[in-house]
Scaffold this active site. Sequence first.
Site, PDB file in Angstrom:
ATOM      1  N   ARG A  67       0.829  -1.204   0.000  1.00 28.53           N
ATOM      2  CA  ARG A  67       0.000   0.000   0.000  1.00 28.53           C
ATOM      3  C   ARG A  67       0.872   1.266   0.000  1.00 28.53           C
ATOM      4  O   ARG A  67       1.004   1.934  -1.003  1.00 28.53           O
ATOM      5  CB  ARG A  67      -0.947  -0.040   1.221  1.00 28.53           C
ATOM      6  CG  ARG A  67      -2.102   0.957   1.153  1.00 28.53           C
ATOM      7  CD  ARG A  67      -1.723   2.398   1.457  1.00 28.53           C
ATOM      8  NE  ARG A  67      -1.103   2.584   2.767  1.00 28.53           N
ATOM      9  CZ  ARG A  67      -0.520   3.722   3.137  1.00 28.53           C
ATOM     10  NH1 ARG A  67      -0.482   4.755   2.323  1.00 28.53           N
ATOM     11  NH2 ARG A  67       0.062   3.827   4.318  1.00 28.53           N
ATOM     12  N   ASP A  68       1.497   1.578   1.119  1.00 30.58           N
ATOM     13  CA  ASP A  68       2.293   2.814   1.210  1.00 30.58           C
ATOM     14  C   ASP A  68       3.404   2.775   0.169  1.00 30.58           C
ATOM     15  O   ASP A  68       3.732   3.789  -0.452  1.00 30.58           O
ATOM     16  CB  ASP A  68       2.882   2.942   2.623  1.00 30.58           C
ATOM     17  CG  ASP A  68       3.251   4.379   2.994  1.00 30.58           C
ATOM     18  OD1 ASP A  68       3.428   5.196   2.085  1.00 30.58           O
ATOM     19  OD2 ASP A  68       3.367   4.664   4.197  1.00 30.58           O
ATOM     20  N   HIS A  79       5.719   4.613  12.609  1.00 27.23           N
ATOM     21  CA  HIS A  79       5.640   4.545  11.135  1.00 27.23           C
ATOM     22  C   HIS A  79       6.617   5.604  10.612  1.00 27.23           C
ATOM     23  O   HIS A  79       6.276   6.776  10.491  1.00 27.23           O
ATOM     24  CB  HIS A  79       4.190   4.850  10.725  1.00 27.23           C
ATOM     25  CG  HIS A  79       3.928   4.895   9.253  1.00 27.23           C
ATOM     26  ND1 HIS A  79       3.093   4.008   8.612  1.00 27.23           N
ATOM     27  CD2 HIS A  79       4.347   5.742   8.273  1.00 27.23           C
ATOM     28  CE1 HIS A  79       3.005   4.306   7.328  1.00 27.23           C
ATOM     29  NE2 HIS A  79       3.763   5.361   7.097  1.00 27.23           N
ATOM     30  N   HIS A 135       9.184   7.123   7.891  1.00 25.25           N
ATOM     31  CA  HIS A 135       9.755   7.208   6.552  1.00 25.25           C
ATOM     32  C   HIS A 135      11.237   7.567   6.698  1.00 25.25           C
ATOM     33  O   HIS A 135      11.636   8.190   7.677  1.00 25.25           O
ATOM     34  CB  HIS A 135       8.983   8.230   5.709  1.00 25.25           C
ATOM     35  CG  HIS A 135       7.649   7.696   5.255  1.00 25.25           C
ATOM     36  ND1 HIS A 135       7.443   7.159   4.012  1.00 25.25           N
ATOM     37  CD2 HIS A 135       6.468   7.569   5.907  1.00 25.25           C
ATOM     38  CE1 HIS A 135       6.190   6.737   3.903  1.00 25.25           C
ATOM     39  NE2 HIS A 135       5.574   6.971   5.043  1.00 25.25           N
ATOM     40  N   CYS A 139       4.441   9.082   0.058  1.00 25.76           N
ATOM     41  CA  CYS A 139       3.063   9.536  -0.108  1.00 25.76           C
ATOM     42  C   CYS A 139       2.990  10.512  -1.270  1.00 25.76           C
ATOM     43  O   CYS A 139       3.770  11.457  -1.340  1.00 25.76           O
ATOM     44  CB  CYS A 139       2.575  10.209   1.181  1.00 25.76           C
ATOM     45  SG  CYS A 139       0.933  10.908   1.017  1.00 25.76           S
ATOM     46  N   ASN A 141       9.089   4.105   3.571  1.00 33.93           N
ATOM     47  CA  ASN A 141       9.255   3.752   4.980  1.00 33.93           C
ATOM     48  C   ASN A 141      10.612   3.087   5.165  1.00 33.93           C
ATOM     49  O   ASN A 141      11.227   2.652   4.211  1.00 33.93           O
ATOM     50  CB  ASN A 141       8.193   2.721   5.390  1.00 33.93           C
ATOM     51  CG  ASN A 141       6.820   3.312   5.394  1.00 33.93           C
ATOM     52  OD1 ASN A 141       6.211   3.439   4.342  1.00 33.93           O
ATOM     53  ND2 ASN A 141       6.329   3.665   6.547  1.00 33.93           N
TER      54      ASN A 141
END
Length: 301
Positions: free
Chosen positions: A15-16, A207, A209, A240, A249
Amino acid sequence: MSIPSRVQIIDVGPRDGLQNEKTPVPAAVKISLVQRLQDAGLQEIEVTSFVSPKWVPQMADNAEVMAGIARKAGVRYSVLTPNLQGYEAAVKTQPDEIVVFGSASEAFSRKNINCSIAESIERFAPVVQAALAAGIRVRGAMSCTVGCPYEGGIAPQQVAYLAGLMKGIGVQRVDVADTIGVGTPRTVQRAIEAALKHYGLDEVSGHFHDTYGQALSNTLAALELGVWNYQASVAGLGGCPYAKGATGNVATEDLVFMLRGMGIETGIDLDKLVDAGAYISDFLGRKPNSRTAVALLNKRA
Ligand code: HMG
Ligand code: MG
């Protein structure tokens, strides 16, 4: 606080990671990536998001990907749902957990989900209610908890404010996200402490990055506070689309290597994880964005 002896990782790569890729990644490749992650021992995988395909075209195949994965008992599959429309599409695909995503920064909230923080909470509330009633778990991602691409530094009070709002609508656990990777160990600890004003230690995850190369140091700082849930992205994929210049990440491979070296249990097989990262990196035509993965692949060769 002693350092945890076990860490649970959510791989957010599908996803990310993939949401930011320019070249379309076929659903079959995403499904195969999820398979490789669960084979490597990941117990939580963030599979996709039910957002507007106009905003994030790469996630338009969300239902196809969810239908295609071969679910493994004991693995939790989560998806992002920004509003009821997203939730209603998501629930048909039977996620184990949905993720509402808000921001500690007003400006980022508007850029990312086109509404203010207060409006976002109004949108999330019925989503959370519906999910809990259906027996689906609810996580809340909190973006820009240290810095924002539009507002600059973010005060811990803004994080506490958002965490309180999330708690108020029934969100069960929250991610403290450093969306653009500008956090350093002490600023990240302040953001986590702000979340801990409203959530217990078991309900807060990191979380991070890795834009400025701080994600592993920030993880160590979070471990010092006792945080034992983290999100990471296989092969360091991602970023993002509404946080320009922000990279992926922390690579799951790098995180697992560090934790393993510290004697912290993750249940993840590093070799199989490296295979999963190599698979998606080969598809994307580049090397994994993970120092550990590259080192281990060089050693194999
Ligand atoms: P909006 O334009 O304000 O929504 O977007 P709207 O309700 O006014 O609807 C406008 C159009 O969007 C309509 O279509 C709706 O049907 C459609 P039209 O009539 O124009 O054809 N629409 C949807 N379509 C599919 N799924 C939906 C949906 N909702 C409305 N759920 C919205 C609001 C939130 C939808 C939009 O801003 C959006 O999709 N944003 C995407 C944000 C995103 O995915 N960002 C990346 C993920 S967050 C992230 O990466 C950070 C994180 O990793 C933590 C961190 O690192 O910080 C989690
Ligand atoms: Mg993120």
